[in-house]
Design a protein around this motif. Structure first.
Motif, mmCIF file in Angstrom:
data_model
loop_
_atom_site.group_PDB
_atom_site.id
_atom_site.type_symbol
_atom_site.label_atom_id
_atom_site.label_comp_id
_atom_site.label_asym_id
_atom_site.label_seq_id
_atom_site.Cartn_x
_atom_site.Cartn_y
_atom_site.Cartn_z
ATOM 1 N N UNK A 151 0.819 -1.207 0.000
ATOM 2 C CA UNK A 151 0.000 0.000 0.000
ATOM 3 C C UNK A 151 0.857 1.263 0.000
ATOM 4 N N UNK A 152 0.422 2.233 -0.803
ATOM 5 C CA UNK A 152 1.118 3.506 -0.959
ATOM 6 C C UNK A 152 0.074 4.589 -1.233
ATOM 7 N N UNK A 153 0.541 5.837 -1.357
ATOM 8 C CA UNK A 153 -0.370 6.910 -1.754
ATOM 9 C C UNK A 153 -0.685 6.772 -3.246
ATOM 10 N N UNK A 154 -1.779 7.393 -3.662
ATOM 11 C CA UNK A 154 -2.163 7.306 -5.076
ATOM 12 C C UNK A 154 -1.139 7.995 -5.970
ATOM 13 N N UNK A 155 -0.545 9.076 -5.476
ATOM 14 C CA UNK A 155 0.469 9.778 -6.278
ATOM 15 C C UNK A 155 1.660 8.875 -6.560
ATOM 16 N N UNK A 156 2.127 8.167 -5.539
ATOM 17 C CA UNK A 156 3.273 7.273 -5.702
ATOM 18 C C UNK A 156 2.905 6.089 -6.602
ATOM 19 N N UNK A 157 1.694 5.546 -6.417
ATOM 20 C CA UNK A 157 1.261 4.421 -7.245
ATOM 21 C C UNK A 157 1.206 4.817 -8.716
ATOM 22 N N UNK A 158 0.689 5.997 -8.983
ATOM 23 C CA UNK A 158 0.602 6.465 -10.373
ATOM 24 C C UNK A 158 1.990 6.608 -10.987
ATOM 25 N N UNK A 159 2.934 7.094 -10.181
ATOM 26 C CA UNK A 159 4.315 7.251 -10.669
ATOM 27 C C UNK A 159 4.914 5.905 -11.062
ATOM 28 N N UNK A 160 4.841 4.903 -10.153
ATOM 29 C CA UNK A 160 5.471 3.617 -10.419
ATOM 30 C C UNK A 160 4.717 2.817 -11.474
ATOM 31 N N UNK A 161 3.415 3.019 -11.584
ATOM 32 C CA UNK A 161 2.648 2.320 -12.611
ATOM 33 C C UNK A 161 2.974 2.849 -14.002
ATOM 34 N N UNK A 162 3.545 4.060 -14.062
ATOM 35 C CA UNK A 162 3.914 4.641 -15.353
ATOM 36 C C UNK A 162 5.367 4.435 -15.729
ATOM 37 N N UNK A 163 6.126 3.716 -14.889
ATOM 38 C CA UNK A 163 7.544 3.471 -15.174
ATOM 39 C C UNK A 163 7.718 2.071 -15.745
ATOM 40 N N UNK A 164 8.128 1.980 -16.980
ATOM 41 C CA UNK A 164 8.389 0.676 -17.596
ATOM 42 C C UNK A 164 9.855 0.327 -17.367
ATOM 43 N N UNK A 165 10.114 -0.628 -16.477
ATOM 44 C CA UNK A 165 11.474 -0.987 -16.091
ATOM 45 C C UNK A 165 11.852 -2.347 -16.676
ATOM 46 N N UNK A 166 13.117 -2.514 -17.067
ATOM 47 C CA UNK A 166 13.532 -3.773 -17.696
ATOM 48 C C UNK A 166 13.704 -4.905 -16.688
#
Length: 267
Positions: free
Chosen positions: A161-176
């Motif tokens: 669980x995290x804040x929505x702002x942090x979740x949106x950030x990591x959900x938008x990062x495509x990492x290899x």
């Protein structure tokens, strides 16, 4: 981040990617360093000292940040909507181990509904809205370099669980997940590195994170915590951000089930 500068990912192992002339390899707080599919999050010593003081509560005897989050959640007297008793979130490992299994909060991260653990719910859709997905423990991991805000959402499928702002950030990062050119790029949970669900995957409607939804018995005496009519469904959206969840019935209808208010969906 190579020492010679910042480059595009390699398309061939023996050929370096194109260099970004306006970028350099100076590390700043929040920089993600990829080592052949293993990601490291850089944090400066000054930032670590600030976050350590916050995590410990600052002054001697003060309540730490994660303990405050846990206290606010438990003060709402969250209830299991199926077993009809209170559940309790714990951050301390010893307290978590001592907690009865059926008092431990578990979540269906595909929809966000929180229940007490019950072995018969494993592998089943959510009893409230019939959304299919995993049934996992609701997990608070405190790493201020990743998130130092009040949690609002849970990552799907792991339940961190995290804040929505942090979740949106990591959900938008495509990492290899490997060294280029053999890498697949996908968003991951920053705590456990599990790939997040995507609405694009196989045409499904899965989301990478969802609001934490729980039934509250706030204001109910201990002698009456078995009364399902005493509380309501709430969204964990900040220290005092309580809101009724009115979407359960519509979601249940879309999945062919019955919502918590008793309206059945189409068969």
């Amino acid at each position: 981040v190579p020492l010679a500068g910042v480059h595009e990912p390699r398309q061939r192992a023996e050929v370096a990617g194109k260099r970004y002339p306006d970028e350099d390899s100076t590390l700043t707080d929040g920089t993600i360093v990829d080592l052949a599919g293993i990601q490291l999050l850089f944090e400066s010593a000054a930032s670590m000292r600030r976050h350590e003081a916050s995590a410990r509560g600052g002054a001697k005897g003060a309540v730490s940040a994660p303990d405050k989050i846990v206290a606010r959640f438990n003060a709402r007297r969250p209830q299991c909507p199926v077993q009809l008793h209170t559940i309790r979130l714990e951050y301390d490992d010893e307290k978590r181990k001592a907690l009865a299994k059926d008092r431990t909060p578990y979540i269906f991260p595909a929809c966000g509904h929180v229940h007490a653990f019950a072995p018969e719910l494993k592998g089943q859709p959510c009893p409230l809205c019939r959304t299919k997905g995993p049934f996992v423990e609701l997990k608070l991991e405190w790493e201020p370099a990743i998130c130092d805000e009040e949690p609002e959402v849970a990552f799907n499928p792991c339940g961190h669980i995290v804040s929505e702002r942090v979740a949106k950030k990591w959900a938008g990062l495509a990492l290899p997940d490997n060294a280029p050119p053999n890498a697949r790029y996908r968003p991951i949970c920053p705590f456990c590195a599990k790939p997040l669900k995507s609405s694009d995957a196989r045409g499904g409607a899965d989301q990478p994170y969802n609001k934490i939804l729980f039934q509250s018995g706030q204001g109910v005496d201990d002698d009456h915590d078995e009364d399902p009519a005493a509380g309501g469904s709430e969204i964990w959206s900040g220290p005092r951000g309580l809101a009724l969840d009115d979407d359960d019935d519509d979601r249940a209808a879309a999945n062919g089930g019955a919502g918590p208010h008793g309206r059945a969906g189409p068969k």
